[in-house]
Design an enzyme around this catalytic site. Sequence first.
Site, PDB file in Angstrom:
ATOM      1  N   LYS A  73       0.811  -1.227   0.000  1.00  0.00           N
ATOM      2  CA  LYS A  73       0.000   0.000   0.000  1.00  0.00           C
ATOM      3  C   LYS A  73       0.844   1.277   0.000  1.00  0.00           C
ATOM      4  O   LYS A  73       0.416   2.294  -0.533  1.00  0.00           O
ATOM      5  CB  LYS A  73      -0.930   0.013   1.216  1.00  0.00           C
ATOM      6  CG  LYS A  73      -2.049  -0.992   1.122  1.00  0.00           C
ATOM      7  CD  LYS A  73      -2.955  -0.929   2.331  1.00  0.00           C
ATOM      8  CE  LYS A  73      -3.982  -2.032   2.281  1.00  0.00           C
ATOM      9  NZ  LYS A  73      -4.894  -2.011   3.423  1.00  0.00           N
ATOM     10  N   ASP A 109      -9.555   2.954   2.566  1.00  0.00           N
ATOM     11  CA  ASP A 109      -9.507   2.395   3.930  1.00  0.00           C
ATOM     12  C   ASP A 109      -9.961   3.437   4.959  1.00  0.00           C
ATOM     13  O   ASP A 109     -10.546   3.091   5.983  1.00  0.00           O
ATOM     14  CB  ASP A 109      -8.074   1.974   4.297  1.00  0.00           C
ATOM     15  CG  ASP A 109      -7.677   0.653   3.673  1.00  0.00           C
ATOM     16  OD1 ASP A 109      -8.576  -0.139   3.327  1.00  0.00           O
ATOM     17  OD2 ASP A 109      -6.464   0.406   3.525  1.00  0.00           O
ATOM     18  N   ALA A 135       2.113   0.507  13.048  1.00  0.00           N
ATOM     19  CA  ALA A 135       2.346   1.790  12.366  1.00  0.00           C
ATOM     20  C   ALA A 135       2.643   1.568  10.879  1.00  0.00           C
ATOM     21  O   ALA A 135       3.396   2.313  10.274  1.00  0.00           O
ATOM     22  CB  ALA A 135       3.492   2.549  13.048  1.00  0.00           C
TER      23      ALA A 135
HETATM   24  P1  ATR Z   1      -0.260  -3.024   6.763  1.00  0.00           P
HETATM   25  O1  ATR Z   1      -0.309  -2.418   5.404  1.00  0.00           O
HETATM   26  O2  ATR Z   1      -1.344  -4.038   7.003  1.00  0.00           O
HETATM   27  O3  ATR Z   1      -0.208  -2.024   7.861  1.00  0.00           O
HETATM   28  P2  ATR Z   1       2.568  -3.411   7.166  1.00  0.00           P
HETATM   29  O4  ATR Z   1       2.808  -2.053   6.595  1.00  0.00           O
HETATM   30  O5  ATR Z   1       3.453  -4.532   6.748  1.00  0.00           O
HETATM   31  O6  ATR Z   1       1.106  -3.893   6.821  1.00  0.00           O
HETATM   32  O7  ATR Z   1       2.549  -3.259   8.768  1.00  0.00           O
HETATM   33  C1  ATR Z   1       2.497  -4.347   9.620  1.00  0.00           C
HETATM   34  C2  ATR Z   1       2.474  -3.865  11.073  1.00  0.00           C
HETATM   35  O8  ATR Z   1       2.477  -5.021  11.929  1.00  0.00           O
HETATM   36  C3  ATR Z   1       3.690  -3.051  11.465  1.00  0.00           C
HETATM   37  O9  ATR Z   1       3.316  -2.111  12.443  1.00  0.00           O
HETATM   38  C4  ATR Z   1       4.615  -4.111  12.076  1.00  0.00           C
HETATM   39  O10 ATR Z   1       5.580  -3.606  12.983  1.00  0.00           O
HETATM   40  P3  ATR Z   1       6.988  -3.015  12.438  1.00  0.00           P
HETATM   41  O11 ATR Z   1       6.679  -1.666  11.896  1.00  0.00           O
HETATM   42  O12 ATR Z   1       7.868  -2.998  13.616  1.00  0.00           O
HETATM   43  O13 ATR Z   1       7.445  -3.976  11.368  1.00  0.00           O
HETATM   44  C5  ATR Z   1       3.615  -4.955  12.817  1.00  0.00           C
HETATM   45  N1  ATR Z   1       4.087  -6.309  13.101  1.00  0.00           N
HETATM   46  C6  ATR Z   1       4.076  -7.371  12.268  1.00  0.00           C
HETATM   47  N2  ATR Z   1       4.560  -8.471  12.884  1.00  0.00           N
HETATM   48  C7  ATR Z   1       4.902  -8.088  14.131  1.00  0.00           C
HETATM   49  C8  ATR Z   1       5.438  -8.757  15.270  1.00  0.00           C
HETATM   50  N3  ATR Z   1       5.738 -10.063  15.244  1.00  0.00           N
HETATM   51  N4  ATR Z   1       5.642  -8.047  16.410  1.00  0.00           N
HETATM   52  C9  ATR Z   1       5.334  -6.732  16.466  1.00  0.00           C
HETATM   53  N5  ATR Z   1       4.811  -6.034  15.425  1.00  0.00           N
HETATM   54  C10 ATR Z   1       4.587  -6.692  14.273  1.00  0.00           C
END
Ligand code: ATR
Length: 288
Positions: A73, A109, A135
């Site tokens: 996105k 969204d 985030a």
């Molecule tokens: P989306 O478009 O759905 O927001 P994304 O941009 O890949 O997808 O964001 C995924 C979110 O899940 C992020 O906030 C990510 O944290 P980071 O910014 O630190 O990567 C969080 N996330 C995914 N797996 C995680 C985990 N195991 N522990 C903590 N945060 C996680």
Amino acid sequence: MKKTINGKTKIIGVIGKNIENSLSPLIHNQIILKCSFNFCYLPFQIAETNLGKAIQGIKALNIRGVNITLPYKERVIDFLDEPEESARRIGAVNTIVNNKGILAGYNTDVIGFKKSLQEEGKFTTKGKKAVILGAGGAARAVVYSILEEGIKEVCIFNRTLEKAKKIKQDFSSFFPESNIYVFPLTEENIKDKIEKAHLLVNTTSIGMPPQIDKTPLLDEKLFHPDLLVYDLIYHPAKTLFLRQAERAGAKIINGLPMLIYQGIESFYLWTGFKPEGEEVLEMIKQIF
Ligand code: ATR
């Protein structure tokens, strides 16, 4: 005449990395069937290295438009001709419209989240306090949406603090009446904020397959009955996060209403027709 796919059928679809569990093809094709539109909605599973080529392919194949999902996105904006002003500000696009070879980008969204809070949650955002976990691109749409609705305070918790800081930096000047705070995603930080919050939203992917036995908040005692707890995940329909919240007496919403409402807005951008949200939600709940 019975509707079928023919030489005039217009193609729409979704581009993502792992979209086998996506409900969007089901939702859109049900709407298409119900309304007898000559459209067809397809899943396009695209590897990261092929994103640019896939977006160019929208023009080459004369595809009418696509949804963009995880994890593209944010990155997709660089490949568009005309990202809409608010999508640019949000920093995330979930809908592309191909206007005769010019690719426009939108973020439905934001309205999807707003409508789901109003219709499903019966929640009034103005003057309230929210805690947002995550985030990424989805978090940016959620935070933007509640800021537009006049939330008083937003606390964003993320594993990578820099990304939360960037949201604050990008949005603060547009919403001077609201306070945005950012923290690392640790439970000792969260406790105090959740106690005073009205809305708690999980935008992280923790709880999605293959992490279905995981939750972003381990301590069940953090939930309370005055919270509206929202998980953007819709598969599984009730994540561990939502089950814990429900046990604590909180009102819960999963990601299905947001998915439906954002989908309806995208469908409108491609076809000029806006189906009734409640009707589509009921139709999909019966199938899902
Ligand atoms: P989306 O478009 O759905 O927001 P994304 O941009 O890949 O997808 O964001 C995924 C979110 O899940 C992020 O906030 C990510 O944290 P980071 O910014 O630190 O990567 C969080 N996330 C995914 N797996 C995680 C985990 N195991 N522990 C903590 N945060 C996680």
